[in-house]
Design a protein around this motif. Structure first.
Motif, PDB file in Angstrom:
ATOM      1  N   ALA A   1      42.138 -45.240  -6.762  1.00 19.45           N
ATOM      2  CA  ALA A   1      41.758 -44.792  -7.710  1.00 19.45           C
ATOM      3  C   ALA A   1      42.890 -43.265  -9.298  1.00 19.45           C
ATOM      4  CB  ALA A   1      41.480 -42.996  -6.393  1.00 19.45           C
ATOM      5  N   GLY A   2      44.205 -42.985  -8.078  1.00 21.86           N
ATOM      6  CA  GLY A   2      45.173 -42.936  -8.669  1.00 21.86           C
ATOM      7  C   GLY A   2      45.327 -43.549 -10.340  1.00 21.86           C
ATOM      8  N   PHE A   3      46.143 -45.095  -9.817  1.00 22.53           N
ATOM      9  CA  PHE A   3      46.261 -45.703 -11.332  1.00 22.53           C
ATOM     10  C   PHE A   3      44.734 -45.573 -12.308  1.00 22.53           C
ATOM     11  CE2 PHE A   3      49.941 -47.628  -8.735  1.00 22.53           C
ATOM     12  CZ  PHE A   3      50.749 -47.202  -9.612  1.00 22.53           C
ATOM     13  N   GLN A   4      43.609 -45.332 -11.657  1.00 18.43           N
ATOM     14  CA  GLN A   4      42.383 -45.612 -12.147  1.00 18.43           C
ATOM     15  C   GLN A   4      41.827 -44.196 -13.151  1.00 18.43           C
ATOM     16  OE1 GLN A   4      39.965 -47.465  -9.800  1.00 18.43           O
ATOM     17  NE2 GLN A   4      40.239 -48.871 -11.141  1.00 18.43           N
ATOM     18  N   ILE A   5      43.236 -43.084 -12.942  1.00 16.76           N
ATOM     19  CA  ILE A   5      42.452 -41.926 -13.139  1.00 16.76           C
ATOM     20  C   ILE A   5      41.975 -41.749 -14.926  1.00 16.76           C
ATOM     21  CG2 ILE A   5      44.892 -41.643 -14.058  1.00 16.76           C
ATOM     22  CD1 ILE A   5      44.658 -39.043 -14.197  1.00 16.76           C
ATOM     23  N   PHE A   6      41.289 -41.326 -14.898  1.00 14.74           N
ATOM     24  CA  PHE A   6      40.532 -42.025 -16.667  1.00 14.74           C
ATOM     25  C   PHE A   6      40.064 -40.073 -17.284  1.00 14.74           C
ATOM     26  CE2 PHE A   6      37.127 -42.273 -19.346  1.00 14.74           C
ATOM     27  CZ  PHE A   6      38.180 -42.270 -20.929  1.00 14.74           C
ATOM     28  N   GLU A   7      38.665 -39.833 -16.677  1.00 11.45           N
ATOM     29  CA  GLU A   7      38.249 -38.922 -16.788  1.00 11.45           C
ATOM     30  C   GLU A   7      38.176 -37.971 -17.104  1.00 11.45           C
ATOM     31  OE1 GLU A   7      36.214 -41.552 -14.690  1.00 11.45           O
ATOM     32  OE2 GLU A   7      34.631 -41.067 -15.131  1.00 11.45           O
ATOM     33  N   ARG A   8      39.031 -37.463 -15.814  1.00  4.10           N
ATOM     34  CA  ARG A   8      39.830 -35.736 -16.375  1.00  4.10           C
ATOM     35  C   ARG A   8      41.169 -35.435 -17.338  1.00  4.10           C
ATOM     36  NH1 ARG A   8      40.479 -32.983 -11.046  1.00  4.10           N
ATOM     37  NH2 ARG A   8      39.527 -34.153  -9.453  1.00  4.10           N
ATOM     38  N   VAL A   9      41.249 -36.595 -17.410  1.00  9.01           N
ATOM     39  CA  VAL A   9      42.674 -36.859 -18.621  1.00  9.01           C
ATOM     40  C   VAL A   9      41.570 -36.759 -19.911  1.00  9.01           C
ATOM     41  CG1 VAL A   9      43.829 -38.166 -19.881  1.00  9.01           C
ATOM     42  CG2 VAL A   9      44.040 -37.752 -17.750  1.00  9.01           C
ATOM     43  N   TYR A  10      40.235 -37.572 -20.067  1.00 10.07           N
ATOM     44  CA  TYR A  10      39.872 -37.602 -21.354  1.00 10.07           C
ATOM     45  C   TYR A  10      39.134 -36.419 -21.496  1.00 10.07           C
ATOM     46  CZ  TYR A  10      35.471 -39.022 -24.224  1.00 10.07           C
ATOM     47  OH  TYR A  10      34.699 -39.436 -25.611  1.00 10.07           O
ATOM     48  N   ILE A  11      38.452 -35.112 -20.311  1.00 10.76           N
ATOM     49  CA  ILE A  11      37.624 -33.935 -21.113  1.00 10.76           C
ATOM     50  C   ILE A  11      38.617 -32.806 -20.720  1.00 10.76           C
ATOM     51  CG2 ILE A  11      36.821 -32.998 -19.805  1.00 10.76           C
ATOM     52  CD1 ILE A  11      35.000 -35.062 -20.481  1.00 10.76           C
ATOM     53  N   MET A  12      39.983 -32.974 -19.968  1.00 13.82           N
ATOM     54  CA  MET A  12      40.267 -31.663 -20.210  1.00 13.82           C
ATOM     55  C   MET A  12      41.993 -31.696 -21.541  1.00 13.82           C
ATOM     56  SD  MET A  12      40.967 -31.220 -16.217  1.00 13.82           S
ATOM     57  CE  MET A  12      42.302 -30.830 -16.054  1.00 13.82           C
ATOM     58  N   THR A  13      42.016 -32.769 -21.571  1.00  8.58           N
ATOM     59  CA  THR A  13      43.431 -33.123 -22.479  1.00  8.58           C
ATOM     60  C   THR A  13      43.172 -33.883 -23.891  1.00  8.58           C
ATOM     61  OG1 THR A  13      44.824 -34.613 -21.247  1.00  8.58           O
ATOM     62  CG2 THR A  13      45.237 -32.086 -21.344  1.00  8.58           C
ATOM     63  N   GLY A  14      42.602 -34.965 -23.387  1.00  6.94           N
ATOM     64  CA  GLY A  14      42.792 -35.885 -24.316  1.00  6.94           C
ATOM     65  C   GLY A  14      43.456 -37.098 -24.499  1.00  6.94           C
ATOM     66  N   GLY A  15      44.836 -37.268 -23.722  1.00  2.00           N
ATOM     67  CA  GLY A  15      44.959 -37.933 -23.767  1.00  2.00           C
ATOM     68  C   GLY A  15      46.691 -36.459 -24.317  1.00  2.00           C
ATOM     69  N   GLY A  16      46.162 -36.127 -25.279  1.00  2.90           N
ATOM     70  CA  GLY A  16      47.015 -34.713 -25.975  1.00  2.90           C
ATOM     71  C   GLY A  16      48.106 -33.393 -24.720  1.00  2.90           C
ATOM     72  N   PRO A  17      48.544 -32.994 -25.494  1.00  7.54           N
ATOM     73  CA  PRO A  17      48.838 -32.581 -26.452  1.00  7.54           C
ATOM     74  C   PRO A  17      50.195 -34.035 -27.003  1.00  7.54           C
ATOM     75  CG  PRO A  17      49.638 -31.198 -24.940  1.00  7.54           C
ATOM     76  CD  PRO A  17      48.986 -31.805 -24.560  1.00  7.54           C
ATOM     77  N   ILE A  18      50.125 -34.339 -28.184  1.00 10.50           N
ATOM     78  CA  ILE A  18      50.957 -35.448 -28.707  1.00 10.50           C
ATOM     79  C   ILE A  18      51.172 -36.258 -26.715  1.00 10.50           C
ATOM     80  CG2 ILE A  18      52.107 -34.220 -30.443  1.00 10.50           C
ATOM     81  CD1 ILE A  18      54.572 -33.078 -28.376  1.00 10.50           C
TER      82      ILE A  18
END
Lengths: 293, 290
Positions: free
Chosen positions: A225-242
């Motif tokens: 589950a940890g390696f598959q983290i996506f939704e949290r990043v996508y919603i909270m930061t979209g991968g950013g800042p920089i």
């Protein structure tokens, strides 16, 4: 011909029962997995694919973003697994001596947040992390400390996402540890008491070994589950800042659906697959046990 | 246990539980707080003038779907949030129902019937359990594009119906059922389908309930696949719709956003309390396999 008729007569029902799910399995799992292996060695555009050998992989090896997203994913997964295993084990052992009713109340309380979608959870965390009116900065500034840009500061954002995950005790771990602890025979502890063992000795020599199968199972599923983290990043930061929070699945998503580089996205997905498989293998190797009781 | 010990245990447990439940509490607290009080310091720990205004605001902010009424030029105007609710429920129920039936059939065949290829197929299912879903994401998207199913419910539902975990869980459970009833029914001349529906399915109810509940949760909360497949706002699910509002002009109106998030969460919360027993059982069935 006769044999064929006989075979059909004998097995037709078996094949009838498996047919619907096996057809779906081959079309939507087996074929796409095979396809992913082929795509990873192609450059894919609207007209079709051209074979380019290992170029997708060597390109990734040369890509800074790829390595940093791997690093972010590892940091996230390692901290989350350690925190979740520890916190669920501690909580389960704390509720162990309580009455059954109170135990199940606590189990339900810890399980409840797990049923809600990560999208909802992530939206709440954005609000809690909000710089001016968010709850965290309210707490911090009440304590007289300067405000923190939880999700806007590239040095902090990844840690905020880790924090939002580890602060919640995973209900699955609590329930499973609690079940495992409940089934440890009491005589073991009584015998240890007779021998004059300390509480710590009992923990190390009786409880931990008997919890090993549960620990193994939870470590494997939490790592995956940890390696598959996506939704949290996508919603909270979209991968950013920089790009400071880009994880591997976020990168796969961007490569595939922003850059439409399907070949490269497949190569990234295969690397994720390899990492997960390697971790699961190592954990089975080191944590598996033949303790039985 | 000494009294002090007990007190300390409760203190720690309650602190940890409150922390774990805090985001959920904050979600409902903000959703019920009037918009004017959301952005003030200190925040209201309990909503001072609780109101449902934010819920009305999110319904409005989601926009309006114009659904053509068959056989007339009129359109039916419905707030999009309701449409998203309907879409999510439809996708979840259809997916759960279909895959439950298929998984039960396959689980039964793998558990109780020996047929050429059964070992190979089951080994493939076990292997597939290890493969992360991201591997098939791009090939599935290409497939759905080729079949012209982008932006349709069929495009969301079809790939999601292929499921290995359910087959695995049900096979493990059905394997433990005694075979006598089945044999007796076969002697009496019952058809294979009758044996499955009248004997196997009733005995498998607990495992079916567990499988259904986890599927329901998975489909209701699923995000990445509907996000990729669905493009027009009228077809969104709740999760996709929420992320859409989050990136819209209303994205920083937290009262409104929390009201939307609360609406998406409430059905799962009710569902959890209704079927709590099965959630806990399901975890253990799942863990035994490991």
């Amino acid at each position: 011909m006769q044999a064929l008729v006989k075979f059909w007569h004998k097995h037709k029902w078996s094949y009838f029962f498996i047919a619907p799910s096996m057809i779906l399995f081959f079309i939507f799992i087996v074929y796409p997995v095979a396809q992913a292996f082929l795509l990873a060695f192609q450059k894919v555009d609207l007209r079709g694919g051209t074979w380019i050998g290992f170029k997708n992989f060597t390109d990734l090896g040369a890509s800074k973003l790829f390595w940093s997203s791997l690093q972010h994913t590892f940091v996230y997964a390692i901290f989350v697994v350690l925190a979740w295993i520890t916190s669920s084990m501690v909580v389960a052992s704390l509720i162990q001596p309580l009455t059954n009713k109170v135990q199940s109340l606590f189990r339900a309380a810890f399980y409840l947040p797990n049923v809600i979608s990560i999208i909802v959870i992530s939206l709440v965390w954005i609000w809690i992390f909000e710089p001016d009116y968010g709850f965290f900065n309210f707490l911090i500034s009440s304590a007289g400390l300067p405000k923190v840009l939880w999700l806007q500061n590239p040095d902090i954002a990844l840690w905020s996402i880790v924090l939002s995950t580890v602060l919640i005790v995973p209900g699955s771990g609590v329930v499973l540890y609690s079940a495992a602890m409940g089934s440890v025979p009491r005589d073991y502890y009584e015998a240890a008491d007779v021998e004059g063992a300390s509480a710590l000795q009992k923990l190390i020599h009786i409880t931990f070994p008997l919890l090993k199968p549960t620990t193994l199972y939870l470590t494997v599923i939490y790592t995956i589950a940890g390696f598959q983290i996506f939704e949290r990043v996508y919603i909270m930061t979209g991968g950013g800042p920089i790009n400071s929070t880009t994880t591997i699945v976020q990168l796969i998503f961007q490569t595939a659906f922003s850059d439409f580089n399907f070949g490269r996205a497949s190569a990234e997905a295969l690397i994720l697959f390899a990492i997960i498989a390697a971790f699961s293998f190592v954990q089975f190797k080191f944590l598996s046990t033949d303790v039985e009781y | 246990m000494s009294q002090l010990n007990q007190l300390l245990t409760y203190a720690i447990l309650i602190f940890v539980a409150v922390t774990s439940l805090f985001p959920m509490y904050w979600l409902f607290n903000t959703a019920l707080t009037p918009a004017s009080s959301t952005v003030k310091l200190p925040p209201d720990i309990i909503p001072a003038n609780a109101t449902f205004d934010n819920f009305g605001a999110i319904v409005k902010a989601s926009g309006v779907s114009k659904i053509p009424i068959p056989g007339s030029d009129e359109v039916w105007r419905v707030p999009r949030l309701y449409v998203w609710f309907f879409n999510t429920a439809l996708i979840t129920l259809v997916s759960t129902a279909v895959h439950l039936v298929f998984d039960a059939m396959a689980g039964y065949a793998f558990a109780k019937r020996k047929f050429p290829g059964s070992n190979l197929l089951f080994a493939m299912i076990l292997a597939a359990l290890m493969i992360p879903a991201q591997v098939t994401l791009v090939p599935l998207y290409m497939m759905i594009t080729q079949w012209k199913l982008v932006n349709t419910f069929a495009g969301v539902i079809l790939p999601g119906l292929a499921d290995v975990i359910g087959i695995f869980l049900l096979k493990q459970y059905i394997q433990t059922l005694p075979g006598e009833l089945e044999e007796a029914a076969r002697m009496d001349g019952a058809s294979e389908w009758t044996i499955f529906t009248q004997i196997i399915v009733p005995l498998t109810t607990p495992a079916l309930a567990v499988t259904a509940i986890f599927s329901f949760q998975r489909y209701w909360n699923s995000f990445i696949w509907p996000l990729i497949v669905l493009q027009s706002p009228d077809l969104f699910t709740l999760q996709v719709g929420l992320s859409f509002i989050h990136t819209s002009e209303f994205g920083t109106n937290y009262g409104l956003l929390m009201a939307g998030a609360a609406l998406a969460a409430i059905p799962m919360i009710i569902f959890f309390f209704a079927f709590q027993k099965y959630f806990m059982q399901g975890l253990r069935i799942g863990a035994i396999k490991g």
